[in-house]
Design a protein around this motif. Sequence first.
Motif, PDB file in Angstrom:
ATOM      1  N   VAL A   1       0.838  -1.201   0.000  1.00  0.00           N
ATOM      2  CA  VAL A   1       0.000   0.000   0.000  1.00  0.00           C
ATOM      3  C   VAL A   1       0.872   1.250   0.000  1.00  0.00           C
ATOM      4  O   VAL A   1       0.667   2.184  -0.783  1.00  0.00           O
ATOM      5  CB  VAL A   1      -0.940   0.005   1.231  1.00  0.00           C
ATOM      6  CG1 VAL A   1      -1.627   1.365   1.358  1.00  0.00           C
ATOM      7  CG2 VAL A   1      -1.976  -1.098   1.118  1.00  0.00           C
ATOM      8  N   VAL A   2       1.877   1.259   0.885  1.00  0.00           N
ATOM      9  CA  VAL A   2       2.774   2.421   0.989  1.00  0.00           C
ATOM     10  C   VAL A   2       3.516   2.633  -0.322  1.00  0.00           C
ATOM     11  O   VAL A   2       3.624   3.758  -0.826  1.00  0.00           O
ATOM     12  CB  VAL A   2       3.771   2.235   2.154  1.00  0.00           C
ATOM     13  CG1 VAL A   2       4.827   3.336   2.137  1.00  0.00           C
ATOM     14  CG2 VAL A   2       3.028   2.242   3.485  1.00  0.00           C
ATOM     15  N   ARG A   3       4.039   1.548  -0.907  1.00  0.00           N
ATOM     16  CA  ARG A   3       4.775   1.668  -2.173  1.00  0.00           C
ATOM     17  C   ARG A   3       3.869   2.179  -3.285  1.00  0.00           C
ATOM     18  O   ARG A   3       4.274   3.004  -4.109  1.00  0.00           O
ATOM     19  CB  ARG A   3       5.361   0.310  -2.566  1.00  0.00           C
ATOM     20  CG  ARG A   3       6.507  -0.150  -1.694  1.00  0.00           C
ATOM     21  CD  ARG A   3       6.963  -1.535  -2.085  1.00  0.00           C
ATOM     22  NE  ARG A   3       7.499  -1.561  -3.440  1.00  0.00           N
ATOM     23  CZ  ARG A   3       7.574  -2.659  -4.182  1.00  0.00           C
ATOM     24  NH1 ARG A   3       7.123  -3.804  -3.711  1.00  0.00           N
ATOM     25  NH2 ARG A   3       8.099  -2.604  -5.392  1.00  0.00           N
ATOM     26  N   GLY A   4       2.628   1.689  -3.292  1.00  0.00           N
ATOM     27  CA  GLY A   4       1.689   2.139  -4.314  1.00  0.00           C
ATOM     28  C   GLY A   4       1.375   3.616  -4.196  1.00  0.00           C
ATOM     29  O   GLY A   4       1.372   4.345  -5.191  1.00  0.00           O
ATOM     30  N   LEU A   5       1.142   4.078  -2.978  1.00  0.00           N
ATOM     31  CA  LEU A   5       0.837   5.496  -2.767  1.00  0.00           C
ATOM     32  C   LEU A   5       2.038   6.371  -3.107  1.00  0.00           C
ATOM     33  O   LEU A   5       1.893   7.433  -3.711  1.00  0.00           O
ATOM     34  CB  LEU A   5       0.407   5.725  -1.317  1.00  0.00           C
ATOM     35  CG  LEU A   5      -0.934   5.101  -0.899  1.00  0.00           C
ATOM     36  CD1 LEU A   5      -1.136   5.227   0.597  1.00  0.00           C
ATOM     37  CD2 LEU A   5      -2.096   5.736  -1.654  1.00  0.00           C
ATOM     38  N   LYS A   6       3.240   5.929  -2.736  1.00  0.00           N
ATOM     39  CA  LYS A   6       4.438   6.702  -3.057  1.00  0.00           C
ATOM     40  C   LYS A   6       4.677   6.766  -4.558  1.00  0.00           C
ATOM     41  O   LYS A   6       5.266   7.725  -5.060  1.00  0.00           O
ATOM     42  CB  LYS A   6       5.659   6.088  -2.360  1.00  0.00           C
ATOM     43  CG  LYS A   6       5.739   6.371  -0.869  1.00  0.00           C
ATOM     44  CD  LYS A   6       7.029   5.846  -0.282  1.00  0.00           C
ATOM     45  CE  LYS A   6       7.160   6.235   1.185  1.00  0.00           C
ATOM     46  NZ  LYS A   6       8.427   5.720   1.772  1.00  0.00           N
TER      47      LYS A   6
END
Length: 242
Positions: free
Chosen positions: A89-94
Motif C-alpha cells: 500500500v505504501v509503495r503504491g501510494l508513493k
Amino acid sequence: MAQRLLVIEDEPTLSRLLSYNLTQEGYEVTVEDHGTAGYDRATREPFDLIVLDLMLPGMNGIDILDKLRGQGIRTPVIVLTAKNAEEDVVRGLKSGADDYITKPFGVSELLARVSAVLRRISGLAEEVQPDTAVPASTIILGQLEIYPERYEVLLGGQSINLRPKEFEVLLYLARKPGVVLTRDDLMNAVWGFDYIGGQRTVDVHVSSLRKKLELDPESVHIDSIRGVGYKLVVNKKRSPVM
C-alpha cells in the motif's frame, strides 16, 4: 459519453467480476491480463481511471505506476493489494496511486471507491482550468516557488519532481505557511470528504514530500506536530504573488 476504465488484472475470475460490475454501472471497460500489455494500453489510449493489480506477469503494478507517472501520465489509479500488505500500500501510494483496495473486497466498496476518485479528479480539473481573466497565483515563500497552473515547484531555483498528490499537499500547506493543519484538513482538501482510505495516506505523502524538500532544508521544511498534524516552516519568507 461513458467514462473509460482500464482494468489490469491477471486473475480471470476477478477480472470478469470487475468488468461485469463496472460495465453495469455504465463505464466502458477494457481489460488486460498482463502487466506489459496493460502498460502499453495505458500509454496508447486515454482512460479516465485505471484499476491496477500489483502482482502481475511481465511488469508488476509498481513498475507500471512508476513508468506512467514518470511520463507525466496522471490518469487516476486504484491499486489492488493483498490483505494486510501494508508495505505494498505504501509503495503504491508513493508511486502515485490515488487510492487502494485490499483483497478480498466487496463489489459495493470497489464501485464506491471508483466513483469517489472520479468525482475528485473531475472537481480538481474544474478548479485548475485556465482563466485568462484571473490567472492562477504563483506562490513564492523564501526559496520556494510554486506554480499551480503548471504543477511546477522550484526550490532554490532547482526543479523538484513531485507526484500529483504530493504537489497538492505542498500547495495546501504553502497556502497557510506556519499554520498547523490536521491530517483531516489535508485529507479533506486533497483527497475529498468522501475518501474512504485512512490517514496513513497523508503520512505517506508527507514523508515522501519531506525527502524531496531536503534539497534545501534550511529554507523550507515540514514540521510534525505530534498527535495533531503538520505545518510548513519557511525561512526568509516573502509574500505570495497574487
